[in-house]
Design a protein around this motif. Structure first.
Motif, short mmCIF file in Angstrom:
data_model
loop_
_atom_site.label_atom_id
_atom_site.label_comp_id
_atom_site.label_asym_id
_atom_site.label_seq_id
_atom_site.Cartn_x
_atom_site.Cartn_y
_atom_site.Cartn_z
N ALA A 63 0.84 -1.22 0.00
CA ALA A 63 0.00 0.00 0.00
C ALA A 63 0.87 1.26 0.00
N TYR A 64 1.74 1.39 1.00
CA TYR A 64 2.60 2.56 1.06
C TYR A 64 3.65 2.53 -0.05
N GLY A 65 4.12 1.35 -0.40
CA GLY A 65 5.13 1.23 -1.44
C GLY A 65 4.64 1.71 -2.80
N ALA A 66 3.37 1.43 -3.10
CA ALA A 66 2.82 1.89 -4.38
C ALA A 66 2.76 3.41 -4.43
N VAL A 67 2.44 4.03 -3.30
CA VAL A 67 2.40 5.49 -3.25
C VAL A 67 3.81 6.07 -3.39
N ALA A 68 4.77 5.46 -2.69
CA ALA A 68 6.16 5.92 -2.80
C ALA A 68 6.68 5.73 -4.22
N TRP A 69 6.32 4.62 -4.85
CA TRP A 69 6.74 4.35 -6.23
C TRP A 69 6.19 5.41 -7.18
N CYS A 70 4.91 5.76 -7.00
CA CYS A 70 4.32 6.81 -7.85
C CYS A 70 5.05 8.15 -7.65
#
Length: 95
Positions: A63-70
């Motif tokens: 969840a947080y990783g996808a936001v950081a990736w974006c």
């Protein structure tokens, strides 16, 4: 450390995608690469973006990783676009 593991592959991925485009090959390399090599650069670019997503998911949770990736996608895109915009200055600096 996780952010660095996300940022580097994403930046490399966008640089490879830029290098896969024939117009930018002409700008940066003064020649066009073969279609096979362009295809390889394109697939490698997408693979690096996917690798960045994997690092983000494994390191920070999906969840947080996808936001950081974006977020890192945005930063890397701006950096590659800035390099393309200032291409002549960069080429003069290194030639």
């Amino acid at each position: 450390m996780t952010h660095l593991a996300i940022a580097v592959p994403v930046l490399i991925g966008f640089a490879l995608l830029l290098a896969a485009m024939s117009r930018h090959q002409q700008d940066w390399l003064r020649r066009k690469l073969s279609p096979g090599l362009s295809r390889l650069l394109r697939w490698s670019g997408f693979a690096m973006l996917a690798l960045g997503l994997l690092f983000a998911g494994w390191g920070q949770g999906w969840a947080y990783g996808a936001v950081a990736w974006c977020g890192w996608l945005s930063v890397a895109a701006v950096l590659v676009l800035t390099a393309q915009t200032n291409r002549e200055r960069i080429q003069r600096l290194f030639s």
